[in-house]
Structures are given as structure tokens and as C-alpha cells.
Design a protein around this motif. Structure first.
Motif, PDB file in Angstrom:
ATOM      1  N   TRP A   3       0.809  -1.214   0.000  1.00  0.00           N
ATOM      2  CA  TRP A   3       0.000   0.000   0.000  1.00  0.00           C
ATOM      3  C   TRP A   3       0.841   1.263   0.000  1.00  0.00           C
ATOM      4  O   TRP A   3       0.321   2.349  -0.256  1.00  0.00           O
ATOM      5  CB  TRP A   3      -0.900   0.018   1.244  1.00  0.00           C
ATOM      6  N   LEU A   4       2.116   1.173   0.311  1.00  0.00           N
ATOM      7  CA  LEU A   4       2.933   2.366   0.518  1.00  0.00           C
ATOM      8  C   LEU A   4       3.675   2.827  -0.716  1.00  0.00           C
ATOM      9  O   LEU A   4       4.413   3.806  -0.675  1.00  0.00           O
ATOM     10  CB  LEU A   4       3.919   2.113   1.659  1.00  0.00           C
ATOM     11  N   GLU A   5       3.544   2.107  -1.822  1.00  0.00           N
ATOM     12  CA  GLU A   5       4.190   2.546  -3.051  1.00  0.00           C
ATOM     13  C   GLU A   5       3.388   2.062  -4.243  1.00  0.00           C
ATOM     14  O   GLU A   5       2.475   1.244  -4.113  1.00  0.00           O
ATOM     15  CB  GLU A   5       5.630   2.026  -3.127  1.00  0.00           C
ATOM     16  N   GLY A   6       3.699   2.560  -5.406  1.00  0.00           N
ATOM     17  CA  GLY A   6       3.002   2.142  -6.611  1.00  0.00           C
ATOM     18  C   GLY A   6       1.732   2.923  -6.860  1.00  0.00           C
ATOM     19  O   GLY A   6       1.504   3.998  -6.290  1.00  0.00           O
ATOM     20  N   ALA A   7       0.873   2.367  -7.718  1.00  0.00           N
ATOM     21  CA  ALA A   7      -0.326   3.079  -8.173  1.00  0.00           C
ATOM     22  C   ALA A   7      -1.287   3.386  -7.040  1.00  0.00           C
ATOM     23  O   ALA A   7      -1.936   4.442  -7.026  1.00  0.00           O
ATOM     24  CB  ALA A   7      -1.024   2.256  -9.252  1.00  0.00           C
ATOM     25  N   ALA A   8      -1.417   2.470  -6.064  1.00  0.00           N
ATOM     26  CA  ALA A   8      -2.362   2.693  -4.963  1.00  0.00           C
ATOM     27  C   ALA A   8      -1.943   3.904  -4.129  1.00  0.00           C
ATOM     28  O   ALA A   8      -2.777   4.757  -3.781  1.00  0.00           O
ATOM     29  CB  ALA A   8      -2.464   1.453  -4.088  1.00  0.00           C
ATOM     30  N   ALA A   9      -0.651   3.992  -3.798  1.00  0.00           N
ATOM     31  CA  ALA A   9      -0.167   5.133  -3.013  1.00  0.00           C
ATOM     32  C   ALA A   9      -0.325   6.432  -3.792  1.00  0.00           C
ATOM     33  O   ALA A   9      -0.676   7.469  -3.231  1.00  0.00           O
ATOM     34  CB  ALA A   9       1.300   4.914  -2.624  1.00  0.00           C
ATOM     35  N   ILE A  21      -9.737   1.683  -4.429  1.00  0.00           N
ATOM     36  CA  ILE A  21     -10.673   0.561  -4.313  1.00  0.00           C
ATOM     37  C   ILE A  21     -10.575  -0.337  -5.542  1.00  0.00           C
ATOM     38  O   ILE A  21     -10.517  -1.572  -5.430  1.00  0.00           O
ATOM     39  CB  ILE A  21     -12.115   1.082  -4.144  1.00  0.00           C
ATOM     40  N   GLU A  22     -10.543   0.272  -6.722  1.00  0.00           N
ATOM     41  CA  GLU A  22     -10.487  -0.503  -7.956  1.00  0.00           C
ATOM     42  C   GLU A  22      -9.212  -1.339  -8.033  1.00  0.00           C
ATOM     43  O   GLU A  22      -9.246  -2.521  -8.407  1.00  0.00           O
ATOM     44  CB  GLU A  22     -10.574   0.441  -9.158  1.00  0.00           C
ATOM     45  N   LEU A  23      -8.080  -0.758  -7.674  1.00  0.00           N
ATOM     46  CA  LEU A  23      -6.814  -1.488  -7.715  1.00  0.00           C
ATOM     47  C   LEU A  23      -6.822  -2.663  -6.744  1.00  0.00           C
ATOM     48  O   LEU A  23      -6.361  -3.768  -7.068  1.00  0.00           O
ATOM     49  CB  LEU A  23      -5.658  -0.541  -7.382  1.00  0.00           C
ATOM     50  N   ALA A  24      -7.358  -2.428  -5.535  1.00  0.00           N
ATOM     51  CA  ALA A  24      -7.412  -3.502  -4.543  1.00  0.00           C
ATOM     52  C   ALA A  24      -8.370  -4.603  -4.979  1.00  0.00           C
ATOM     53  O   ALA A  24      -8.103  -5.794  -4.776  1.00  0.00           O
ATOM     54  CB  ALA A  24      -7.823  -2.933  -3.193  1.00  0.00           C
ATOM     55  N   ARG A  25      -9.488  -4.224  -5.574  1.00  0.00           N
ATOM     56  CA  ARG A  25     -10.458  -5.227  -6.052  1.00  0.00           C
ATOM     57  C   ARG A  25      -9.845  -6.078  -7.152  1.00  0.00           C
ATOM     58  O   ARG A  25      -9.992  -7.308  -7.164  1.00  0.00           O
ATOM     59  CB  ARG A  25     -11.729  -4.527  -6.552  1.00  0.00           C
ATOM     60  N   ALA A  28      -7.475  -8.529  -5.736  1.00  0.00           N
ATOM     61  CA  ALA A  28      -8.184  -9.620  -5.062  1.00  0.00           C
ATOM     62  C   ALA A  28      -8.943 -10.509  -6.045  1.00  0.00           C
ATOM     63  O   ALA A  28      -9.608 -11.463  -5.624  1.00  0.00           O
ATOM     64  CB  ALA A  28      -9.149  -9.059  -4.023  1.00  0.00           C
ATOM     65  N   ARG A  29      -8.875 -10.174  -7.337  1.00  0.00           N
ATOM     66  CA  ARG A  29      -9.561 -10.936  -8.394  1.00  0.00           C
ATOM     67  C   ARG A  29     -11.069 -11.017  -8.134  1.00  0.00           C
ATOM     68  O   ARG A  29     -11.693 -12.067  -8.256  1.00  0.00           O
ATOM     69  CB  ARG A  29      -8.967 -12.342  -8.530  1.00  0.00           C
ATOM     70  N   MET A  30     -11.624  -9.872  -7.783  1.00  0.00           N
ATOM     71  CA  MET A  30     -13.065  -9.770  -7.558  1.00  0.00           C
ATOM     72  C   MET A  30     -13.686  -8.902  -8.636  1.00  0.00           C
ATOM     73  O   MET A  30     -13.066  -7.953  -9.121  1.00  0.00           O
ATOM     74  CB  MET A  30     -13.369  -9.144  -6.183  1.00  0.00           C
ATOM     75  N   THR A  31     -14.914  -9.222  -8.997  1.00  0.00           N
ATOM     76  CA  THR A  31     -15.667  -8.370  -9.898  1.00  0.00           C
ATOM     77  C   THR A  31     -16.366  -7.293  -9.079  1.00  0.00           C
ATOM     78  O   THR A  31     -16.481  -7.399  -7.847  1.00  0.00           O
ATOM     79  CB  THR A  31     -16.714  -9.170 -10.680  1.00  0.00           C
ATOM     80  N   GLN A  32     -16.859  -6.271  -9.756  1.00  0.00           N
ATOM     81  CA  GLN A  32     -17.620  -5.241  -9.050  1.00  0.00           C
ATOM     82  C   GLN A  32     -18.857  -5.837  -8.386  1.00  0.00           C
ATOM     83  O   GLN A  32     -19.224  -5.460  -7.267  1.00  0.00           O
ATOM     84  CB  GLN A  32     -18.029  -4.131 -10.024  1.00  0.00           C
ATOM     85  N   ARG A  33     -19.494  -6.760  -9.065  1.00  0.00           N
ATOM     86  CA  ARG A  33     -20.707  -7.378  -8.505  1.00  0.00           C
ATOM     87  C   ARG A  33     -20.370  -8.175  -7.241  1.00  0.00           C
ATOM     88  O   ARG A  33     -21.115  -8.116  -6.253  1.00  0.00           O
ATOM     89  CB  ARG A  33     -21.378  -8.275  -9.544  1.00  0.00           C
ATOM     90  N   GLN A  34     -19.260  -8.895  -7.261  1.00  0.00           N
ATOM     91  CA  GLN A  34     -18.885  -9.673  -6.089  1.00  0.00           C
ATOM     92  C   GLN A  34     -18.581  -8.774  -4.893  1.00  0.00           C
ATOM     93  O   GLN A  34     -18.985  -9.072  -3.760  1.00  0.00           O
ATOM     94  CB  GLN A  34     -17.666 -10.545  -6.420  1.00  0.00           C
ATOM     95  N   LEU A  35     -17.877  -7.666  -5.149  1.00  0.00           N
ATOM     96  CA  LEU A  35     -17.594  -6.735  -4.062  1.00  0.00           C
ATOM     97  C   LEU A  35     -18.881  -6.106  -3.548  1.00  0.00           C
ATOM     98  O   LEU A  35     -19.060  -5.955  -2.330  1.00  0.00           O
ATOM     99  CB  LEU A  35     -16.630  -5.644  -4.544  1.00  0.00           C
ATOM    100  N   ALA A  36     -19.777  -5.752  -4.453  1.00  0.00           N
ATOM    101  CA  ALA A  36     -21.044  -5.144  -4.055  1.00  0.00           C
ATOM    102  C   ALA A  36     -21.846  -6.089  -3.166  1.00  0.00           C
ATOM    103  O   ALA A  36     -22.373  -5.686  -2.113  1.00  0.00           O
ATOM    104  CB  ALA A  36     -21.850  -4.768  -5.299  1.00  0.00           C
ATOM    105  N   HIS A  68     -13.546  -4.527   3.528  1.00  0.00           N
ATOM    106  CA  HIS A  68     -13.662  -5.853   2.923  1.00  0.00           C
ATOM    107  C   HIS A  68     -12.399  -6.216   2.146  1.00  0.00           C
ATOM    108  O   HIS A  68     -11.988  -7.383   2.121  1.00  0.00           O
ATOM    109  CB  HIS A  68     -14.881  -5.920   2.000  1.00  0.00           C
ATOM    110  N   LEU A  69     -11.780  -5.216   1.516  1.00  0.00           N
ATOM    111  CA  LEU A  69     -10.586  -5.467   0.706  1.00  0.00           C
ATOM    112  C   LEU A  69      -9.291  -5.393   1.516  1.00  0.00           C
ATOM    113  O   LEU A  69      -8.208  -5.597   0.970  1.00  0.00           O
ATOM    114  CB  LEU A  69     -10.525  -4.452  -0.448  1.00  0.00           C
ATOM    115  N   GLY A  70      -9.409  -5.064   2.811  1.00  0.00           N
ATOM    116  CA  GLY A  70      -8.224  -4.997   3.657  1.00  0.00           C
ATOM    117  C   GLY A  70      -7.358  -3.779   3.406  1.00  0.00           C
ATOM    118  O   GLY A  70      -6.151  -3.800   3.663  1.00  0.00           O
ATOM    119  N   ILE A  71      -7.956  -2.692   2.926  1.00  0.00           N
ATOM    120  CA  ILE A  71      -7.204  -1.467   2.652  1.00  0.00           C
ATOM    121  C   ILE A  71      -7.071  -0.652   3.937  1.00  0.00           C
ATOM    122  O   ILE A  71      -8.072  -0.424   4.625  1.00  0.00           O
ATOM    123  CB  ILE A  71      -7.925  -0.615   1.584  1.00  0.00           C
ATOM    124  N   PRO A  72      -5.878  -0.188   4.296  1.00  0.00           N
ATOM    125  CA  PRO A  72      -5.760   0.710   5.455  1.00  0.00           C
ATOM    126  C   PRO A  72      -6.672   1.917   5.274  1.00  0.00           C
ATOM    127  O   PRO A  72      -6.671   2.552   4.213  1.00  0.00           O
ATOM    128  CB  PRO A  72      -4.279   1.122   5.430  1.00  0.00           C
TER     129      PRO A  72
END
Length: 429
Positions: A3-9, A21-25, A28-36, A68-72
Motif C-alpha cells: 500500500w505504501l508505493e506504486g499506483a495505490a499510493a 478501491i479498484e486497484l485492490a479489487r 483480489a480478483r473480484m468483480t464489481q458485482r462480487q464486491l457489491a 472488505h478489501l483490507g485497505i488501510p
């Protein structure tokens, strides 16, 4: 996922929490529907969340997805776990919950956004807890993030968060036993006080703005940073000129010039000369305004493309700001033909990236059209400027729109003028 470097940071630092959120999803190999479904939301809600960009977010929706995605939580602007209480079955539908504004959590969101915005500065330190030399940089980064948010966030919404940040900076400064660190922290406090003045000014609270500018200047002097002192004198000068005190403003600008003897970064020279040009134009001194504007243009030419502005400047001085000074100066000198004969300048200011400043500049262009007898064009330019002021709650823009409206009098105004008057009435609601 790191989480501290790269596109998410990078997305977190920019305030684009939907992208985080999109990068973490995706990771995690989840679709938008699965996350919803996992979060009790609808797929369109997740889609809108991910595509929102740098904007206001619904805190509960954001927190559900992040947890749900474990994002700080700090990475999505949520520093307080209380921001998103657990969902209750008796609440409205997922879609309704996602779309309903959440004003009670706005202050926590703005404060939390700073935690994400300062992550890059914090993680480059040799330890997680910054030492005396690092504290000023971390706090300075938070202030810069607030200043960037001013472009598209209501001053009234920002003011509470900034006051909380100011209390933090003052507390850290008071606890510091290291004299050099105290001087650095005084400079940071000065910047926050100056920004508080700007927000007060934007809320049309001139008394508070003048008080905060005075505090910012006093703290700058305590810091001993002459570049900062010059910046704060220039900021106060700009305020006084707009308040109708051009002579006082010019005196402050001349004092700033004396401070920068031997140390005049190109951006400082370009900025101060542009303020001087507007001050002379406000006082009706055409020749002095033209000389100052020429000097500003010459200094702007020395600002290298892509060069990071020196602190306390957050934004560079470019051709757009030079065009803005020209448009304001010509409007103050009551030379509308000069404004309208420079279509490049007029078009440039109407595409200014800072929404509130773009609205103020647009009103100057509209005054030029009004003075030239182009009533329909004038109101076509002024109306979206007023709408921006209403949407962002900018007292400066709304008062500027009122001043523009006073430039036209008729017992039977056309429909577009009556529509403008109705919009002005919305300011009281």
C-alpha cells in the motif's frame, strides 16, 4: 499488496480513493458485482465509487469497500474507525444509502484525507514516528493537501478541518524543545494561518481574514524565513487591494521586495509583480500597472517548465496566471476593449483549473462584455460563474456576481437577467 508505493499510493495521495478501491479489487480478483454483494451494495454503486475520481465520497460506502478489501483506512481518507458504523438491516436500500449525502462525516473525511495525502512524506522518513526535523515537513505536506482541495471544496467545509489542523500544529510547536525545530514549526503555523485567512476571505468574512493574515505575518517573522515573510506580506497585500486599500497593498508589496533583495526566485518576482500590477490598476495608475505587468511577464519567462515551485508556493506561476493579471488589470482600468481584444487571455482565464478563481476571473471577462454593450454574452459568461459560487458556497464569487449585476439597470430586464437574479436569491437559502 504493497500500500505504501506504486499506483495505490499515488491514487491515495491524489485523493482518488475510488481508484484505490479498484486497484485492490483487481488484486483480489473480484468483480464489481462480487464486491457489491459482499458489502451489501449494488453493482452500479461500486462502479460509481470507483469512477468518482478526486471528489466527495460517501464515507460509509467507502469504508465498507475498504474494510472488505483490507485497505488501510488512512489510504482512503478515513482516519477514524467511527466514520463507518456497521450497517443496520432497518436502513434504506444499498443504493439509497450509497447516494445519500453524509454531511455529519464530512469533517472526519477531510481530516482523514490529509492522512492519505501525507503518506509519501511520512514513509520516506527513517522511522514511522517523525523526529523534530521531520515533523515540520509532515505537517507542511498536510497543509499543502488542504490548499489543493480548496480548488473544488467549499471553504465552509474546509474551515473546520483546517482549524483542527492548526490546533495540531500549534500543539506540536509548543511541545518542541529544539529551537531550530520551533522556527520551522512557526513557518508551518504561518502557512496554516494564511490559509485560514484565505478561507475566511472566501466566506466573505473580511474581519477574520485580516486577523488571520496578521497572525500569519507575525509567525512568519518569528520563523526568520524571509521568503515566507515576503509571501505573507504579498498575500495580505492582495487582500487589502481587493478590500479597496490599494495604497496599503502597494506599501506591503514594496516591503516584500526589500526583503527579497538578493534572493528573488523567478516565481516570487512574477507573482509579486502581478500583484503590483493589479494594485496599480485598482488605483487607476495605468502606466505603473503596465510596467509592473511587463516585469511580471519577464519574470514568468524565467520560471522553468516543470520546475517545482519553492515553498510556500504550492502552485507555479505560469501563463494562465499572467493572463489572469492582465484581465483583472484591464477590468480595473475600465478598458473592456483591451480585455475583449485579447481573446487568448479571455479564453485562458475561462479554462483556469481552480474553480473558484476561474469564476472570479470569468466575472471580470463578463464585465468587459457588459461595458461593451454585449449584454447576452456578458450574462452567458457570468451565469456559470455564479453557479460555481453557489455550488461551492464562495462568498467572494457571489459578491463578485452581485457587483457584476449592479453594472446593468433596466425596468424590464430580459429573461436571462431575471434568471440571474433568481440564482442570486438562492444565496440566501
Amino acid at each position: 499488496m504493497n500500500w505504501l508505493e506504486g499506483a495505490a499510493a499515488e491514487a491515495a495521495s491524489a485523493g482518488d480513493y475510488g481508484r484505490v478501491i479498484e486497484l485492490a479489487r483487481d488484486a483480489a480478483r473480484m468483480t464489481q458485482r462480487q464486491l457489491a454483494e459482499a458489502c451489501g451494495l449494488s453493482q452500479p454503486t461500486v462502479s460509481r465509487l470507483e469512477k468518482r475520481g478526486v471528489a466527495d465520497y460517501n464515507m460509509k460506502t467507502l469504508a465498507k469497500a475498504a474494510r472488505h478489501l483490507g485497505i488501510p483506512l488512512a489510504l482512503v481518507g478515513l482516519a477514524d474507525a467511527r466514520t463507518a458504523p456497521p450497517a443496520r438491516a432497518d436502513r434504506a436500500s444499498p443504493t439509497a444509502r450509497a447516494e445519500k449525502p453524509d454531511p455529519l462525516h464530512r469533517r472526519r473525511f477531510l481530516a482523514g484525507a490529509i492522512a492519505a495525502a501525507t503518506i509519501p512524506a511520512a514513509v520516506t522518513a527513517s522511522r514511522l514516528s517523525p523526529g523534530p526535523e521531520e515533523q515540520a515537513e509532515v505537517l507542511r505536506g498536510a497543509t499543502s493537501a488542504f490548499r489543493r482541495m480548496d480548488a473544488s471544496v467549499s471553504a465552509r467545509q474546509l474551515a473546520d478541518a483546517v482549524q483542527g489542523h492548526l490546533r495540531l500544529v500549534r500543539s506540536v510547536a509548543a511541545q518542541s524543545a529544539d529551537q531550530p525545530a520551533r522556527a520551522r514549526l512557526a513557518s508551518v503555523t504561518s502557512e496554516v494561518a494564511s490559509f485560514s485567512a484565505w478561507l475566511s476571505w472566501d466566506m466573505a468574512d473580511a474581519g477574520s481574514a485580516r486577523t488571520w493574515y496578521g497572525e500569519a505575518l507575525r509567525l512568519a517573522r518569528r520563523s526568520g524565513d524571509e521568503l515566507l515573510i515576503a509571501y505573507q506580506q504579498g498575500s495580505l497585500a492582495q487582500f487589502e487591494v481587493e478590500a479597496g486599500n490599494a495604497a496599503q497593498g502597494l506599501g506591503l508589496i514594496q516591503g516584500a521586495w526589500r526583503l527579497l533583495e538578493g534572493r528573488r526566485p523567478a516565481i516570487a518576482a512574477a507573482w509579486l509583480r502581478s500583484l503590483e500590477a493589479v494594485a496599480h490598476a485598482t488605483a487607476g495608475d495605468q502606466r505603473a500597472a503596465e510596467r509592473a505587468l511587463a516585469a511580471s511577464e519577464a519574470a514568468a519567462g524565467r520560471v522553468r517548465a516543470g520546475e517545482e515551485p519553492p515553498w510556500p508556493w504550492v502552485f507555479t506561476f505560469d501563463q494562465r496566471k499572467l493572463a489572469a493579471a492582465r484581465v483583472i488589470g484591464e477590468a480595473r482600468l475600465a478598458r473592456p476593449h483591451r480585455v475583449l481584444s485579447s481573446p487568448d487571455d479571455a479564453q485562458t482565464v475561462l479554462t483556469f483549473p481552480h474553480e473558484k478563481q476561474r469564476a472570479m476571473l470569468g466575472l471580470d471577462v463578463a464585465r468587459g462584455h457588459l461595458a461593451a454593450g454585449r449584454l447576452d454574452v456578458a450574462y452567458a459568461v457570468a451565469t456559470p460563474c455564479l453557479d460555481t459560487g453557489l455550488r461551492l458556497g464562495s462568498g467572494r464569487v457571489i459578491e463578485g456576481a452581485r457587483a457584476f449585476r449592479r453594472g446593468y439597470a433596466s425596468t424590464s430586464p430580459p429573461a436571462f437577467v431575471r434568471d440571474f437574479d433568481l440564482r442570486l436569491r438562492d444565496a440566501y437559502r
